[in-house]
Design a protein around this motif. Sequence first.
Motif, PDB file in Angstrom:
ATOM      1  N   ARG A 155       0.843  -1.201   0.000  1.00  0.00           N
ATOM      2  CA  ARG A 155       0.000   0.000   0.000  1.00  0.00           C
ATOM      3  C   ARG A 155       0.880   1.254   0.000  1.00  0.00           C
ATOM      4  O   ARG A 155       1.007   1.968   0.995  1.00  0.00           O
ATOM      5  CB  ARG A 155      -0.938  -0.029   1.204  1.00  0.00           C
ATOM      6  N   ILE A 156       1.504   1.487  -1.133  1.00  0.00           N
ATOM      7  CA  ILE A 156       2.401   2.626  -1.288  1.00  0.00           C
ATOM      8  C   ILE A 156       2.198   3.254  -2.664  1.00  0.00           C
ATOM      9  O   ILE A 156       1.652   2.627  -3.579  1.00  0.00           O
ATOM     10  CB  ILE A 156       3.885   2.222  -1.156  1.00  0.00           C
ATOM     11  N   SER A 157       2.659   4.478  -2.789  1.00  0.00           N
ATOM     12  CA  SER A 157       2.706   5.177  -4.072  1.00  0.00           C
ATOM     13  C   SER A 157       4.150   5.579  -4.327  1.00  0.00           C
ATOM     14  O   SER A 157       5.036   5.365  -3.487  1.00  0.00           O
ATOM     15  CB  SER A 157       1.826   6.433  -4.018  1.00  0.00           C
ATOM     16  N   GLN A 158       4.396   6.184  -5.473  1.00  0.00           N
ATOM     17  CA  GLN A 158       5.737   6.686  -5.747  1.00  0.00           C
ATOM     18  C   GLN A 158       6.133   7.744  -4.723  1.00  0.00           C
ATOM     19  O   GLN A 158       7.304   7.826  -4.325  1.00  0.00           O
ATOM     20  CB  GLN A 158       5.807   7.266  -7.168  1.00  0.00           C
ATOM     21  N   GLN A 159       5.160   8.524  -4.276  1.00  0.00           N
ATOM     22  CA  GLN A 159       5.465   9.525  -3.256  1.00  0.00           C
ATOM     23  C   GLN A 159       5.875   8.854  -1.948  1.00  0.00           C
ATOM     24  O   GLN A 159       6.813   9.308  -1.276  1.00  0.00           O
ATOM     25  CB  GLN A 159       4.257  10.441  -3.020  1.00  0.00           C
ATOM     26  N   THR A 160       5.168   7.774  -1.582  1.00  0.00           N
ATOM     27  CA  THR A 160       5.532   7.036  -0.369  1.00  0.00           C
ATOM     28  C   THR A 160       6.981   6.575  -0.451  1.00  0.00           C
ATOM     29  O   THR A 160       7.771   6.749   0.485  1.00  0.00           O
ATOM     30  CB  THR A 160       4.628   5.808  -0.184  1.00  0.00           C
ATOM     31  N   LEU A 161       7.317   5.990  -1.571  1.00  0.00           N
ATOM     32  CA  LEU A 161       8.657   5.449  -1.757  1.00  0.00           C
ATOM     33  C   LEU A 161       9.707   6.556  -1.690  1.00  0.00           C
ATOM     34  O   LEU A 161      10.768   6.398  -1.062  1.00  0.00           O
ATOM     35  CB  LEU A 161       8.726   4.712  -3.092  1.00  0.00           C
ATOM     36  N   SER A 162       9.398   7.682  -2.315  1.00  0.00           N
ATOM     37  CA  SER A 162      10.328   8.809  -2.298  1.00  0.00           C
ATOM     38  C   SER A 162      10.546   9.319  -0.873  1.00  0.00           C
ATOM     39  O   SER A 162      11.684   9.595  -0.457  1.00  0.00           O
ATOM     40  CB  SER A 162       9.795   9.929  -3.192  1.00  0.00           C
ATOM     41  N   LEU A 163       9.474   9.417  -0.096  1.00  0.00           N
ATOM     42  CA  LEU A 163       9.595   9.892   1.282  1.00  0.00           C
ATOM     43  C   LEU A 163      10.349   8.880   2.152  1.00  0.00           C
ATOM     44  O   LEU A 163      11.109   9.267   3.055  1.00  0.00           O
ATOM     45  CB  LEU A 163       8.209  10.151   1.864  1.00  0.00           C
ATOM     46  N   LEU A 164      10.142   7.601   1.882  1.00  0.00           N
ATOM     47  CA  LEU A 164      10.886   6.576   2.617  1.00  0.00           C
ATOM     48  C   LEU A 164      12.373   6.645   2.293  1.00  0.00           C
ATOM     49  O   LEU A 164      13.227   6.486   3.177  1.00  0.00           O
ATOM     50  CB  LEU A 164      10.320   5.188   2.297  1.00  0.00           C
ATOM     51  N   HIS A 165      12.714   6.889   1.038  1.00  0.00           N
ATOM     52  CA  HIS A 165      14.126   7.066   0.670  1.00  0.00           C
ATOM     53  C   HIS A 165      14.716   8.297   1.350  1.00  0.00           C
ATOM     54  O   HIS A 165      15.887   8.294   1.769  1.00  0.00           O
ATOM     55  CB  HIS A 165      14.278   7.160  -0.844  1.00  0.00           C
ATOM     56  N   ASP A 166      13.910   9.350   1.489  1.00  0.00           N
ATOM     57  CA  ASP A 166      14.380  10.542   2.210  1.00  0.00           C
ATOM     58  C   ASP A 166      14.693  10.197   3.667  1.00  0.00           C
ATOM     59  O   ASP A 166      15.673  10.694   4.241  1.00  0.00           O
ATOM     60  CB  ASP A 166      13.315  11.644   2.174  1.00  0.00           C
ATOM     61  N   LEU A 167      13.852   9.341   4.261  1.00  0.00           N
ATOM     62  CA  LEU A 167      14.092   8.927   5.640  1.00  0.00           C
ATOM     63  C   LEU A 167      15.411   8.166   5.743  1.00  0.00           C
ATOM     64  O   LEU A 167      16.195   8.381   6.684  1.00  0.00           O
ATOM     65  CB  LEU A 167      12.938   8.058   6.139  1.00  0.00           C
ATOM     66  N   ALA A 168      15.673   7.274   4.783  1.00  0.00           N
ATOM     67  CA  ALA A 168      16.929   6.518   4.783  1.00  0.00           C
ATOM     68  C   ALA A 168      18.127   7.453   4.654  1.00  0.00           C
ATOM     69  O   ALA A 168      19.168   7.254   5.309  1.00  0.00           O
ATOM     70  CB  ALA A 168      16.925   5.492   3.656  1.00  0.00           C
ATOM     71  N   THR A 169      17.980   8.473   3.832  1.00  0.00           N
ATOM     72  CA  THR A 169      19.061   9.449   3.674  1.00  0.00           C
ATOM     73  C   THR A 169      19.281  10.220   4.966  1.00  0.00           C
ATOM     74  O   THR A 169      20.425  10.410   5.414  1.00  0.00           O
ATOM     75  CB  THR A 169      18.740  10.414   2.528  1.00  0.00           C
ATOM     76  N   SER A 170      18.200  10.656   5.599  1.00  0.00           N
ATOM     77  CA  SER A 170      18.323  11.440   6.831  1.00  0.00           C
ATOM     78  C   SER A 170      18.890  10.606   7.971  1.00  0.00           C
ATOM     79  O   SER A 170      19.501  11.146   8.897  1.00  0.00           O
ATOM     80  CB  SER A 170      16.953  12.010   7.232  1.00  0.00           C
TER      81      SER A 170
END
Length: 530
Positions: free
Chosen positions: A52-67
Motif C-alpha cells: 500500500r504505497i505510491s511513488q510519493q511514499t517510496l520517495s519519502l521513505l528514501h528521504d528517511l533513509a538518507t536522513s
Amino acid sequence: MLTQSPAWQALAAHAEDFRATHLRELFAGDRARFDHFSLRHGKLLLDFSKQRISQQTLSLLHDLATSANLAGWIKCLRSGEAINHTEQRAVRHMDLRDGDAAPPEVKAVLRRMADFCDAVHSGQWRGFSGEYITDVVNLGIGGSDLGPRMVVQALSAHQLPDLNVHFVSNLDGADLAATLAGLNPRTTLFIVASKTFTTLETLTNARTARDWLLAAAGQTSGAVAKHFVAASTNLEATRNFGIDDANVFEFWDWVGGRFSLWSAIGLPIALAIGYRSFKELLAGAHDLDKHFVSAPFAENLPLTLALLTLWNTDFLKAASHGIFPYSQSLSLLPRYLQQLEMESNGKYYDRDGRHIDVATSPIIWGEAGTNGQHSFFQLLHQGGQPIPSDFIALGKSDYPLHGHHTALLANCLAQSAALAFGQSAEEARANGIPEHLLPYRTFPGNQPSTTLVLGELTPYTLGQLIALYEHKVFCLGVLWGLNSFDQWGVELGKVLASRLIPVVRGEADDHELDSSTAGLITHLRQFRMS
C-alpha cells in the motif's frame, strides 16, 4: 526523538492522506504498477506492487533513509567498525563469505572445515570401533541451531547420501532422547556448537550425549575425541570435555549468533551438502552483499524490504508480519527469521539510551504454503486487522513431481491477489452468492504483500535469500536508531534461570522470589525433578 525529524513528519502527514487508499485504486490508476514497483537482481525478483504505497511514499521513505545516514552506516558495517556499541564489537559476518578477500583467519578455518568434511565423507575419520560415521548430531541453540537447521532442510535435495544430519537444541530431554533412540553410538558424530562452551542447554545435552557414547565405548581410549568436535572459542573447556584441540573450529566475537551460519557454526551444513556446496552458499550471500553495499537506494532490495516493513509497522499500524514460503523445503524459514528479526530489532531504546517512541520489530510468524491457507489465512482475509506478508516462490521445484508445482504456484499467486483485492458485495452477487450470505462472502482485501521469486532453490540462491533478510534487519536498525546486534533480553533470562536451577532442585532457597514463582516451585518439587 525519531518521530520529530522532518523526514518522519513528512511520512506521517502523507500516511494520514494515504491511509484510506485501497490497492484496487492503486492498480486501477497505474496499469504498469508491476513494472514500477518491482526490482530484479539476477534471477531474483522482488514484486512489491501489492504494498500500500505510491511513488510519493517510496520517495519519502528514501528521504528517511538518507536522513538516517544509511549510506554512512553501511560503510561503517563494511569497514569493520564496532557498531555493536553496547558490547564494543564489530559486526563482520560479511567477511565470512568474502571469498578470496576474506581475512586470513577465516580462510584458515574454512580450509580446516573442508579437510574435516573430506575426512568424514571419505571414511578416513572413523568412530572408536573403526566404523564409518553415518550420522551427525548438531548440539546447539539459537543461532547455533536455527540457521544450520533451516539450511540443511532447505537444501535436502542437495544432501549427500552417505550422512544423516540431525539437530538437537531443546533442554527438554525429549529432544535428545528421541534423536539418540534411532542412532548407533559407534557411528555417530556430535558437533557441540557454543562460542563460550558454557551455554546451559547445549552443554547439558552434550554431557548426556557423552554419557550415552561412553556407555557403549566402555574404557576405549579417546572415544570422546573420535565422536565429538566443537565450534567454539574456549579451548580449555573443550579440552576438559575430551575434545581434541585439532577438532575445535574457531569463530570470533565479531560473529553474532544469528549471523553465524557462514562460520564454523555452518559445519553441519558443509557435512550435509558437501563443502563445495557450502562454498556456493557463501558465494550467493557474497553476491547479495555486493549488491547491498553498492546499489542505489531505489534499486536496493534489502533496503526496499526494510522500508516497507517500517511503513507497515509505524504508519499503517501493523503489529505482525507473515512469512509464507510456497516451498516445503523452506518451511523452517519463518522460524529462522523470527530470531533474525525479533532478536535483532525487538528493542525500545536507541543508540543514545533514549526510549524509541514508535513500534520497532513486528511479530514475525508464518508457515509454508499451502498448509497456511488451511490454517490461519481465514484471519488474514476477514480478521479485520492489517497483516503484511512476504510470499516466497520458486520458479522451479527442487522436488519436481508432475502437476504439483504449477498448482502450488497458482495457490501462491491466488492468495496474494485475494488478500490485495478481496471480493466486494457486487462481485459476490455476480458470482451467484445468495443475499443472506453476502456478509460472509465479502472480503475487504487491501492486505499488503511482497512476492519474492527465486528461479530455483540452490545453495547459491539460498545464500542470496538469507543475506537479503540479514541486510534488511541492519537497515531497519539504522532507520529506528537502535543496535541490532546485542540481545540483553536473552541474557536476562539466562541469568535468572541459572539462579533458579538449584532452587527448583531443592538445593537452595531464595526468599526474594515473587509469590507466583515460589508457589510454582513448591508445587513442582513434588515431582522429584533431576
